[in-house]
Write a protein that holds these residues in place. Sequence first.
Motif, short mmCIF file in Angstrom:
data_model
loop_
_atom_site.label_atom_id
_atom_site.label_comp_id
_atom_site.label_asym_id
_atom_site.label_seq_id
_atom_site.Cartn_x
_atom_site.Cartn_y
_atom_site.Cartn_z
N TRP A 62 0.86 -1.18 0.00
CA TRP A 62 0.00 0.00 0.00
C TRP A 62 0.89 1.23 0.00
O TRP A 62 2.00 1.19 0.55
N ASN B 5 -2.14 5.42 -3.55
CA ASN B 5 -3.04 4.33 -3.95
C ASN B 5 -4.19 4.17 -2.97
O ASN B 5 -5.30 3.79 -3.35
N LYS B 6 -3.93 4.47 -1.72
CA LYS B 6 -4.99 4.41 -0.71
C LYS B 6 -6.05 5.48 -0.99
O LYS B 6 -7.25 5.20 -0.95
N SER C 61 -8.06 4.42 -4.00
CA SER C 61 -8.88 3.24 -3.66
C SER C 61 -10.08 3.64 -2.82
O SER C 61 -11.20 3.15 -3.03
N SER D 108 -14.40 -1.28 0.80
CA SER D 108 -13.00 -1.09 0.51
C SER D 108 -12.73 -1.26 -0.98
O SER D 108 -13.64 -1.63 -1.74
N GLN E 40 -9.13 -1.79 -3.98
CA GLN E 40 -7.70 -1.70 -4.24
C GLN E 40 -7.44 -1.42 -5.71
O GLN E 40 -8.06 -2.02 -6.58
N THR F 61 -5.05 -1.38 -9.12
CA THR F 61 -4.04 -2.25 -9.72
C THR F 61 -3.50 -1.57 -10.98
O THR F 61 -4.04 -0.57 -11.43
N CYS G 23 -9.09 -1.58 -10.93
CA CYS G 23 -9.40 -1.62 -9.51
C CYS G 23 -10.34 -2.75 -9.18
O CYS G 23 -11.04 -3.29 -10.05
N ILE H 77 -10.59 -7.37 0.37
CA ILE H 77 -9.42 -6.53 0.04
C ILE H 77 -8.25 -6.88 0.97
O ILE H 77 -7.09 -6.93 0.53
N ASN H 78 -8.54 -7.19 2.22
CA ASN H 78 -7.48 -7.62 3.12
C ASN H 78 -6.85 -8.94 2.67
O ASN H 78 -5.64 -9.13 2.78
N THR I 244 -4.46 -8.26 -0.22
CA THR I 244 -3.23 -7.53 0.14
C THR I 244 -2.46 -8.26 1.25
O THR I 244 -1.45 -7.73 1.74
N THR J 117 -2.78 -9.61 -5.10
CA THR J 117 -2.25 -8.33 -5.60
C THR J 117 -0.88 -8.08 -4.98
O THR J 117 0.02 -7.55 -5.61
#
Length: 397
Positions: free
Chosen positions: A57, A61-62, A65, A76, A78, A80, A216, A224-225, A228, A235
């Motif tokens: 992260w 990007n946060k 996102s 949430s 993410q 890409t 995304c 999402i957790n 990541t 990802t």
Amino acid sequence: MKYDPASEIQDHQVFGEFGGVNPSITDSSTFTFMKPDTMKELFENEIEGCFLYSRHWNPSNKYLSEALAKLEDTESAQVTSSGISAIACTILQICKSGDEIISSRTIYGGTWALFKNILPKFGINVKFVDINNLSRVKSLINKNTKLIFCETISNPLLDVSDLPKLSMIAKSDNLKLVVDNTFSPMVISPYKLGADVVIHSLTKYINGASDCVAGCICASNEFINELTDINHGMTMLLGPVLDSFRSSSILKNLNTLHIRMKQHSMNAKYLAEKIDKMGYNVFYPGLKKHPQYNLITSFKNDGFGYSGMLGIDVGTLDQGEKILESMQKEKIGYLAVSLGYYKTLFSLPGSSTSSEIPEDEQNKMGLSKGIIRFSVGLDNDIGRTFNRIKKCLKNLK
Ligand SMILES: *Cc1c(COP(=O)(O)O)cnc(C)c1O
């Protein structure tokens, strides 16, 4: 079920570290720690507001996102480095060797090739189906099925998927419904209609400038957790990280998406109606004669129209090629693949973006070689554009 993504993005405030109206761009691949035990902790668990390494992260990007999660009303998201990597990572996160996917057969050519040629190498088998044949979808489900995949508005024939019904089918068998919403950001909110994961190619409407490739995944915090996760996340470990400079420029463009979608949709509807009256077979979900007109009207969000994609059947490949060439000469736009650009883009999907799909499959999908796909631009005077298109069509009749 209706959602107002434009207001959500309007109200989403992001304060830059020095109070800038645009947040600073992350210019670091790695981040310092004041104490070694904080680093140890971060490797074990996520710490809010604490960054480790940019592939995992970074602040830029946060920010993007978080804004995309507002767009789709998911917990949430993410970002890409491409839309196709967003699809690949999502599938590989959910499926393992031996699992099966049920996919719409009218999907983007690249996705089709990924499903047909790459996933089997990992032991993941894909069954392609007419996604609106719901009893057929149900009949293909077995104990190995893990997910249903479709596009909200399909590429290139502009069929609309019945997301509420597909979601019911998915839920009753504990499957995930994964929806590619690239063609209809703001127009349709698949998560509100029961999708579990919503994917975009940001390359298209969301960025809208045709100056980069990005994607995304919008989903629950839990998913999402997982993506990541340092030890198991696709990802994180396949590594399609978006560069933070790009991320920052896409975030700025996202703030004008609502205005652009309105104009793209208005222009596309105008052309669809006019060209339909000329007697061509026109594919546009905002035309009453479109097979899913009532369906899309029942669940689309208010105020953004039916998106800016349009198909016209001009008969043969040869006719199509001649028309494309003359339309570029007449400055109607560019002979190019992709979509969501300020100017109109046109191509012949049968011999370009869908050429990965073999001829017999194309026939099953109803994809004639003479279908011209338009991504209608932001033209201020669409009547003037129509007159030029009419000239090109008439010259070649
Ligand atoms: C372009 C596109 C993709 C792939 O996205 P990239 O950003 O080019 O990797 C996937 N799905 C749809 C519907 C697309 O139009």
